[in-house]
Design a protein around this motif. Sequence first.
Motif, PDB file in Angstrom:
ATOM      1  N   SER A  62      49.854  31.637  31.263  1.00 38.65           N
ATOM      2  CA  SER A  62      50.443  32.937  32.127  1.00 38.65           C
ATOM      3  C   SER A  62      49.496  33.933  32.223  1.00 38.65           C
ATOM      4  O   SER A  62      48.420  33.942  31.268  1.00 38.65           O
ATOM      5  N   ILE A  63      49.483  34.680  33.438  1.00 36.73           N
ATOM      6  CA  ILE A  63      48.294  35.545  33.990  1.00 36.73           C
ATOM      7  C   ILE A  63      48.631  36.942  33.039  1.00 36.73           C
ATOM      8  O   ILE A  63      49.964  37.457  33.319  1.00 36.73           O
ATOM      9  N   ASN A  64      47.587  37.532  32.372  1.00 32.01           N
ATOM     10  CA  ASN A  64      47.833  38.914  32.213  1.00 32.01           C
ATOM     11  C   ASN A  64      47.392  39.888  32.722  1.00 32.01           C
ATOM     12  O   ASN A  64      47.854  41.279  33.038  1.00 32.01           O
ATOM     13  N   LYS A  65      46.092  39.494  33.185  1.00 33.00           N
ATOM     14  CA  LYS A  65      45.381  40.466  33.959  1.00 33.00           C
ATOM     15  C   LYS A  65      44.253  39.947  34.803  1.00 33.00           C
ATOM     16  O   LYS A  65      43.753  38.958  34.584  1.00 33.00           O
ATOM     17  N   VAL A  66      44.173  40.441  36.120  1.00 33.32           N
ATOM     18  CA  VAL A  66      43.094  40.103  36.912  1.00 33.32           C
ATOM     19  C   VAL A  66      42.282  41.244  37.275  1.00 33.32           C
ATOM     20  O   VAL A  66      42.403  42.422  37.349  1.00 33.32           O
ATOM     21  N   SER A  67      40.869  40.813  37.525  1.00 32.69           N
ATOM     22  CA  SER A  67      40.061  42.085  38.141  1.00 32.69           C
ATOM     23  C   SER A  67      38.844  41.334  38.870  1.00 32.69           C
ATOM     24  O   SER A  67      38.058  40.468  38.258  1.00 32.69           O
ATOM     25  N   LEU A  68      38.918  41.939  40.121  1.00 34.77           N
ATOM     26  CA  LEU A  68      38.107  41.140  41.029  1.00 34.77           C
ATOM     27  C   LEU A  68      36.667  41.976  41.351  1.00 34.77           C
ATOM     28  O   LEU A  68      36.773  43.402  41.325  1.00 34.77           O
ATOM     29  N   SER A  69      35.579  41.344  41.295  1.00 34.58           N
ATOM     30  CA  SER A  69      34.218  42.288  41.233  1.00 34.58           C
ATOM     31  C   SER A  69      34.251  43.067  42.632  1.00 34.58           C
ATOM     32  O   SER A  69      34.700  42.650  43.716  1.00 34.58           O
ATOM     33  N   LYS A  70      33.457  43.884  42.528  1.00 33.62           N
ATOM     34  CA  LYS A  70      33.160  45.016  43.760  1.00 33.62           C
ATOM     35  C   LYS A  70      32.613  44.138  45.155  1.00 33.62           C
ATOM     36  O   LYS A  70      33.040  44.360  46.274  1.00 33.62           O
ATOM     37  N   ASN A  71      31.810  43.007  44.959  1.00 35.06           N
ATOM     38  CA  ASN A  71      31.540  42.296  45.946  1.00 35.06           C
ATOM     39  C   ASN A  71      32.160  41.011  46.219  1.00 35.06           C
ATOM     40  O   ASN A  71      31.941  40.329  47.108  1.00 35.06           O
ATOM     41  N   LEU A  72      33.332  41.137  45.787  1.00 36.21           N
ATOM     42  CA  LEU A  72      34.471  39.905  45.851  1.00 36.21           C
ATOM     43  C   LEU A  72      33.993  38.552  45.663  1.00 36.21           C
ATOM     44  O   LEU A  72      34.575  37.469  45.966  1.00 36.21           O
ATOM     45  N   CYS A  73      32.911  38.337  44.773  1.00 33.46           N
ATOM     46  CA  CYS A  73      32.482  37.154  44.621  1.00 33.46           C
ATOM     47  C   CYS A  73      32.928  36.627  42.961  1.00 33.46           C
ATOM     48  O   CYS A  73      32.583  35.240  42.729  1.00 33.46           O
ATOM     49  N   GLN A  74      33.449  37.357  42.303  1.00 34.83           N
ATOM     50  CA  GLN A  74      33.914  36.872  41.142  1.00 34.83           C
ATOM     51  C   GLN A  74      35.202  37.508  40.570  1.00 34.83           C
ATOM     52  O   GLN A  74      35.442  38.680  40.950  1.00 34.83           O
ATOM     53  N   LEU A  75      36.171  36.813  40.010  1.00 35.91           N
ATOM     54  CA  LEU A  75      37.320  37.267  39.508  1.00 35.91           C
ATOM     55  C   LEU A  75      37.409  36.809  38.041  1.00 35.91           C
ATOM     56  O   LEU A  75      37.418  35.841  37.475  1.00 35.91           O
ATOM     57  N   VAL A  76      37.883  38.009  37.242  1.00 37.20           N
ATOM     58  CA  VAL A  76      37.884  37.821  35.885  1.00 37.20           C
ATOM     59  C   VAL A  76      39.274  37.635  35.511  1.00 37.20           C
ATOM     60  O   VAL A  76      40.064  38.524  35.960  1.00 37.20           O
ATOM     61  N   VAL A  77      39.941  36.796  34.855  1.00 38.23           N
ATOM     62  CA  VAL A  77      41.345  36.656  34.451  1.00 38.23           C
ATOM     63  C   VAL A  77      41.321  36.475  33.038  1.00 38.23           C
ATOM     64  O   VAL A  77      40.777  35.819  32.202  1.00 38.23           O
TER      65      VAL A  77
ATOM     66  N   LEU B 182      44.628  34.148  23.558  1.00 33.19           N
ATOM     67  CA  LEU B 182      44.127  34.791  24.953  1.00 33.19           C
ATOM     68  C   LEU B 182      42.787  34.036  25.301  1.00 33.19           C
ATOM     69  O   LEU B 182      41.900  34.027  24.375  1.00 33.19           O
ATOM     70  N   HIS B 183      42.558  33.921  26.748  1.00 30.66           N
ATOM     71  CA  HIS B 183      41.332  33.231  27.173  1.00 30.66           C
ATOM     72  C   HIS B 183      40.712  34.345  28.268  1.00 30.66           C
ATOM     73  O   HIS B 183      41.696  34.628  29.085  1.00 30.66           O
ATOM     74  N   CYS B 184      39.579  34.205  28.307  1.00 32.10           N
ATOM     75  CA  CYS B 184      38.919  34.976  29.473  1.00 32.10           C
ATOM     76  C   CYS B 184      38.451  33.911  30.348  1.00 32.10           C
ATOM     77  O   CYS B 184      37.410  33.105  30.047  1.00 32.10           O
ATOM     78  N   VAL B 185      38.578  33.898  31.742  1.00 28.09           N
ATOM     79  CA  VAL B 185      38.231  32.886  32.599  1.00 28.09           C
ATOM     80  C   VAL B 185      37.493  33.693  33.676  1.00 28.09           C
ATOM     81  O   VAL B 185      37.982  34.693  34.354  1.00 28.09           O
ATOM     82  N   LEU B 186      36.300  33.217  33.980  1.00 23.16           N
ATOM     83  CA  LEU B 186      35.574  33.830  35.201  1.00 23.16           C
ATOM     84  C   LEU B 186      35.702  32.775  36.425  1.00 23.16           C
ATOM     85  O   LEU B 186      35.317  31.543  36.215  1.00 23.16           O
ATOM     86  N   LEU B 187      36.150  33.041  37.348  1.00 18.79           N
ATOM     87  CA  LEU B 187      36.177  32.354  38.700  1.00 18.79           C
ATOM     88  C   LEU B 187      35.284  32.644  39.775  1.00 18.79           C
ATOM     89  O   LEU B 187      35.184  33.950  40.034  1.00 18.79           O
ATOM     90  N   ASP B 188      34.915  31.633  40.571  1.00 16.62           N
ATOM     91  CA  ASP B 188      33.825  31.968  41.733  1.00 16.62           C
ATOM     92  C   ASP B 188      34.814  32.249  42.937  1.00 16.62           C
ATOM     93  O   ASP B 188      35.204  31.104  43.197  1.00 16.62           O
TER      94      ASP B 188
END
Length: 578
Positions: free
Chosen positions: A218-233, A255-261
């Motif tokens: 399940s997703i708890n938090k998402v945060s998109l970088s200011k340049n829109l290139c990376q998403l932290v989940v 809990l796991h931290c995932v970095l998406l391109d």
Amino acid sequence: MDEHHLQSKKLENNLGSTCNDQKYEARVGQTQFGLSFNRYFASSSLKSSKKLRTRKCITSLCWSPDGKVIALGIEDGSILLHDVENGRLLKSIKSHDAAVVCMNWEEDVLATMPSDDDHILTYEDRTVRFFPPAPRIPRMPGLVSGDTDLMDDSEDAIHDLSGAPCQRFNILCSGDKNGFICFSIFGIFPVGKINIQQLHLCTKFSRKETTYQLLNASINKVSLSKNLCQLVVLSFGELVEFGKSSCCDDLSVGLHCVLLDTSIFQSRKNELHQVAQQASSIEDLIEVVRTSISVMSKQWSDAMNLFHEKFGSLSALIVDHGLDSSPQDEFLSLLFGARTSPALHQFLVSSLGEAGLKRVSRAVDNAGKELRVVLNEHLQPAVEIAGFRIGELRGLSRWRARFQSMGLEEKLIDNVTEKAGMLLIQIERFSRVLAIVLYQNFFNWVLKCIKILLSEPTDQVQPTNSELVVLFIKFLLDNDPIKELFEVNHRIDVDILKEAFLMPFTTISAKILCRDLLPVYSISTSPVSQLPPTSISYYKVIMFFFLKFRSNTSDRKTYYVIYLSFFNYCKIFYFLFF
């Protein structure tokens, strides 16, 4: 229980001729079915307060980058966009199938830092050159604002979200409790959707590179970088090696931290901006078409139900009197001067009467006028503008070097163009049929007959055309060509963009990949396993240094990416991805 303060944002707004520092605050009430907006001056004194009621529970919220719109995540998976100033509903999007538990709305900050190497693709929306402003969604007769779920005068605000010349490219990310993350351009045009449970998570544990996947995540938090290139989940789930059903590792569940391109949003932002601007406008116009047809169909159906209710009794009277004829035969005999049958006489004088005829006449006449208004002011302009915008998309699809790689297929757009042309032909045909329907001429003739049977003067009755009365009795008394056209238009697939944008939606989604993974804590070992994170933010530190090579000096930038996860007992974790 006190109200739960979810989020606030500081804005700079111009009020009249004075620039005032203001602060907006949004609070979700105790039942989470209401939202209040409070606006403060810089002195923290309350300036205004507005309350908004929703029909379903609010599970998350976030602000648009400019602070003018607030997005509400709802328990049924919908996302509602509301104007902060007046609380008006601007748009409702059904992106998820489960409760939306987190959202993040970021705009491209690189647009404010152009360099000599930037080649920004400029694009002009030519629609305003050839067409007036887009029509609004028509209202259902007899209802006032707020009685329906239709948007209330929101098209201008939605246009500001995507079509303003100064509007920067932005992305709204949303996550739900089933592990899905959705991406929408300007918050209104869905462009991608991923399931974190199906992603290949590649990382190195114990110096061994392994591919993992998150099960029951399940997703708890998402945060998109200011340049829109990376998403932290931040996601809760069971981390297992790909293809396996379970794992015995202590770090497997937690809990796991995932970095998406998500660099596709930055590398193709110009193309995505153009497609989203046109497609979102087309979707709004198609909604105008759909609602216009529904409103017109209801108006005409109500009038025809009254018509058949009054004139349908003639058939029963013919049977009761033992006559071997039809209503058409009875009316034609009366028209050509034959003796009025007892059944027709009883129908005209007693069953229908002058009052009943005038009531039917007014209902049909008003319905016809309303149909013409909706047709001329809403339906036809919407179809014409949508056809033009689809033509613009067709031109973009032929620019294969830029748009084919993001899934904008020329063949699919050609198919959409053909469907739009068919829809325009149907609307033109409907306009012609509506112009030649002859109900009022028939009603005037029936009124004259009633007055003659009652020995009343007929000098106040409008003159009629006998040939047109014959045509009406033969072809329109038992047939409703307008209803048939409504049925044809309902069979037309007005969701003409669904097929064309399935490929871009799938293409963008497939290009969002995992770059790295870091387990934060496991349920079995961590003392904070029952305390989910309350926030997550993305921050990029830019450091400059100079390198001299012979006589040349070049500026270089080094980027350090820091991820922070805050817990209720104020412990802070720092994650560095290189």
